[in-house]
Write a protein that holds these residues in place. Sequence first.
Motif, PDB file in Angstrom:
ATOM      1  N   GLU A   1       0.830  -1.209   0.000  1.00  0.00           N
ATOM      2  CA  GLU A   1       0.000   0.000   0.000  1.00  0.00           C
ATOM      3  C   GLU A   1       0.863   1.258   0.000  1.00  0.00           C
ATOM      4  O   GLU A   1       0.537   2.252  -0.655  1.00  0.00           O
ATOM      5  CB  GLU A   1      -0.933   0.013   1.213  1.00  0.00           C
ATOM      6  CG  GLU A   1      -1.829   1.227   1.239  1.00  0.00           C
ATOM      7  CD  GLU A   1      -2.796   1.237   2.404  1.00  0.00           C
ATOM      8  OE1 GLU A   1      -3.365   2.310   2.655  1.00  0.00           O
ATOM      9  OE2 GLU A   1      -2.992   0.195   3.053  1.00  0.00           O
TER      10      GLU A   1
ATOM     11  N   GLY B   1       2.051  10.339  -9.671  1.00  0.00           N
ATOM     12  CA  GLY B   1       1.115  10.613 -10.758  1.00  0.00           C
ATOM     13  C   GLY B   1       0.462  11.972 -10.611  1.00  0.00           C
ATOM     14  O   GLY B   1       0.313  12.707 -11.588  1.00  0.00           O
ATOM     15  N   VAL B   2       0.095  12.332  -9.394  1.00  0.00           N
ATOM     16  CA  VAL B   2      -0.510  13.642  -9.136  1.00  0.00           C
ATOM     17  C   VAL B   2       0.506  14.747  -9.419  1.00  0.00           C
ATOM     18  O   VAL B   2       0.185  15.759 -10.052  1.00  0.00           O
ATOM     19  CB  VAL B   2      -1.028  13.730  -7.675  1.00  0.00           C
ATOM     20  CG1 VAL B   2      -1.421  15.145  -7.312  1.00  0.00           C
ATOM     21  CG2 VAL B   2      -2.207  12.780  -7.470  1.00  0.00           C
TER      22      VAL B   2
ATOM     23  N   GLY C   1      -1.702   7.828  -0.980  1.00  0.00           N
ATOM     24  CA  GLY C   1      -1.318   8.729  -2.067  1.00  0.00           C
ATOM     25  C   GLY C   1      -2.106  10.026  -2.063  1.00  0.00           C
ATOM     26  O   GLY C   1      -1.556  11.109  -2.274  1.00  0.00           O
ATOM     27  N   ILE C   2      -3.392   9.929  -1.783  1.00  0.00           N
ATOM     28  CA  ILE C   2      -4.243  11.123  -1.734  1.00  0.00           C
ATOM     29  C   ILE C   2      -3.905  11.976  -0.518  1.00  0.00           C
ATOM     30  O   ILE C   2      -3.853  13.203  -0.594  1.00  0.00           O
ATOM     31  CB  ILE C   2      -5.739  10.728  -1.739  1.00  0.00           C
ATOM     32  CG1 ILE C   2      -6.092  10.008  -3.048  1.00  0.00           C
ATOM     33  CG2 ILE C   2      -6.638  11.926  -1.505  1.00  0.00           C
ATOM     34  CD1 ILE C   2      -5.831  10.827  -4.306  1.00  0.00           C
TER      35      ILE C   2
ATOM     36  N   ARG D   1      -6.711   7.032   1.473  1.00  0.00           N
ATOM     37  CA  ARG D   1      -5.612   6.419   0.728  1.00  0.00           C
ATOM     38  C   ARG D   1      -4.337   7.232   0.937  1.00  0.00           C
ATOM     39  O   ARG D   1      -4.360   8.458   0.917  1.00  0.00           O
ATOM     40  CB  ARG D   1      -5.936   6.336  -0.764  1.00  0.00           C
ATOM     41  CG  ARG D   1      -7.011   5.315  -1.073  1.00  0.00           C
ATOM     42  CD  ARG D   1      -7.117   4.959  -2.549  1.00  0.00           C
ATOM     43  NE  ARG D   1      -6.665   5.939  -3.496  1.00  0.00           N
ATOM     44  CZ  ARG D   1      -7.464   6.706  -4.239  1.00  0.00           C
ATOM     45  NH1 ARG D   1      -8.769   6.603  -4.145  1.00  0.00           N
ATOM     46  NH2 ARG D   1      -6.947   7.567  -5.105  1.00  0.00           N
TER      47      ARG D   1
ATOM     48  N   ARG E   1       3.376   5.733  -5.855  1.00  0.00           N
ATOM     49  CA  ARG E   1       3.112   5.835  -7.308  1.00  0.00           C
ATOM     50  C   ARG E   1       1.952   6.805  -7.572  1.00  0.00           C
ATOM     51  O   ARG E   1       2.017   7.618  -8.504  1.00  0.00           O
ATOM     52  CB  ARG E   1       2.792   4.461  -7.882  1.00  0.00           C
ATOM     53  CG  ARG E   1       4.005   3.563  -8.037  1.00  0.00           C
ATOM     54  CD  ARG E   1       3.701   2.295  -8.816  1.00  0.00           C
ATOM     55  NE  ARG E   1       2.648   1.481  -8.211  1.00  0.00           N
ATOM     56  CZ  ARG E   1       2.840   0.584  -7.243  1.00  0.00           C
ATOM     57  NH1 ARG E   1       4.052   0.380  -6.756  1.00  0.00           N
ATOM     58  NH2 ARG E   1       1.835  -0.114  -6.767  1.00  0.00           N
ATOM     59  N   GLU E   2       0.903   6.722  -6.773  1.00  0.00           N
ATOM     60  CA  GLU E   2      -0.242   7.616  -6.938  1.00  0.00           C
ATOM     61  C   GLU E   2       0.175   9.071  -6.722  1.00  0.00           C
ATOM     62  O   GLU E   2      -0.201   9.960  -7.491  1.00  0.00           O
ATOM     63  CB  GLU E   2      -1.346   7.221  -5.951  1.00  0.00           C
ATOM     64  CG  GLU E   2      -2.617   8.015  -6.105  1.00  0.00           C
ATOM     65  CD  GLU E   2      -3.728   7.506  -5.199  1.00  0.00           C
ATOM     66  OE1 GLU E   2      -4.887   7.818  -5.503  1.00  0.00           O
ATOM     67  OE2 GLU E   2      -3.455   6.818  -4.185  1.00  0.00           O
ATOM     68  N   PHE E   3       0.997   9.314  -5.704  1.00  0.00           N
ATOM     69  CA  PHE E   3       1.489  10.658  -5.440  1.00  0.00           C
ATOM     70  C   PHE E   3       2.304  11.183  -6.620  1.00  0.00           C
ATOM     71  O   PHE E   3       2.116  12.312  -7.068  1.00  0.00           O
ATOM     72  CB  PHE E   3       2.323  10.679  -4.156  1.00  0.00           C
ATOM     73  CG  PHE E   3       3.053  11.969  -3.940  1.00  0.00           C
ATOM     74  CD1 PHE E   3       2.357  13.134  -3.666  1.00  0.00           C
ATOM     75  CD2 PHE E   3       4.433  12.025  -4.030  1.00  0.00           C
ATOM     76  CE1 PHE E   3       3.024  14.334  -3.474  1.00  0.00           C
ATOM     77  CE2 PHE E   3       5.109  13.212  -3.836  1.00  0.00           C
ATOM     78  CZ  PHE E   3       4.403  14.371  -3.559  1.00  0.00           C
TER      79      PHE E   3
ATOM     80  N   ALA F   1       2.150   1.682  -3.525  1.00  0.00           N
ATOM     81  CA  ALA F   1       1.047   2.148  -4.386  1.00  0.00           C
ATOM     82  C   ALA F   1       0.766   3.624  -4.126  1.00  0.00           C
ATOM     83  O   ALA F   1       0.518   4.400  -5.061  1.00  0.00           O
ATOM     84  CB  ALA F   1      -0.199   1.305  -4.149  1.00  0.00           C
ATOM     85  N   GLY F   2       0.808   4.034  -2.873  1.00  0.00           N
ATOM     86  CA  GLY F   2       0.592   5.438  -2.530  1.00  0.00           C
ATOM     87  C   GLY F   2       1.664   6.340  -3.102  1.00  0.00           C
ATOM     88  O   GLY F   2       1.385   7.454  -3.552  1.00  0.00           O
TER      89      GLY F   2
END
Length: 190
Positions: free
Chosen positions: A24, A34-35, A173-174, A171, A30-32, A27-28
């Motif tokens: 997790e 991306g933002v 990343g958010i 989440r 990677r999401e960060f 994944a966070g």
Amino acid sequence: MVSDVLPCYIVCDVSFSMTDHIDEVNAGMREFRGVVHADRRATAQIRLCVVVFAERPLVLQPLLPALDQAEPIRPRQEPGSDFGSAFTLLRGTIERDVRSLKAQRIRVRRPLLFFISDGRATDQSWPFALAALAATASCPEMIAFGLGAVDQPVLDRIGTSRVFLERDGVRLGIALASSVARTALRPQHV
């Protein structure tokens, strides 16, 4: 002079108790990224340092542009979560990074520290190391993110600015992206 830089320090507990949560965390991250990639201003402004710790801390990625790919965070088969040594390492790392950026004539915003853990410290002296970090001229804004069965009072002491909990449906990343955005909007420099 280069525009403002926001130094961000992601600090992740990788001890045995966090093993089930490392996917997790990655994944966070990677999401960060991306933002950050979606916002050109953020891409130029945000620098990221990744620190992992269990029984001892390690700088996994020195302070680099946020889009530079860091190696994945991996758990360690160490039962201890030595928060104090992590805060001590961070104090020196942040002070060194801020001095280096200023020497390059870069305007530096107040650093952001994003602490990821279940909050189960195995050392008793960590509050003193946290207080020493908070007493520095480059004291970061501190945000905690709790994963798993958390010790919320401990995370509340660390996340002096904000505490996010996975169990509340947040989440990673958010939470990281919103914390960085909120900090980046403030007109502060160190």
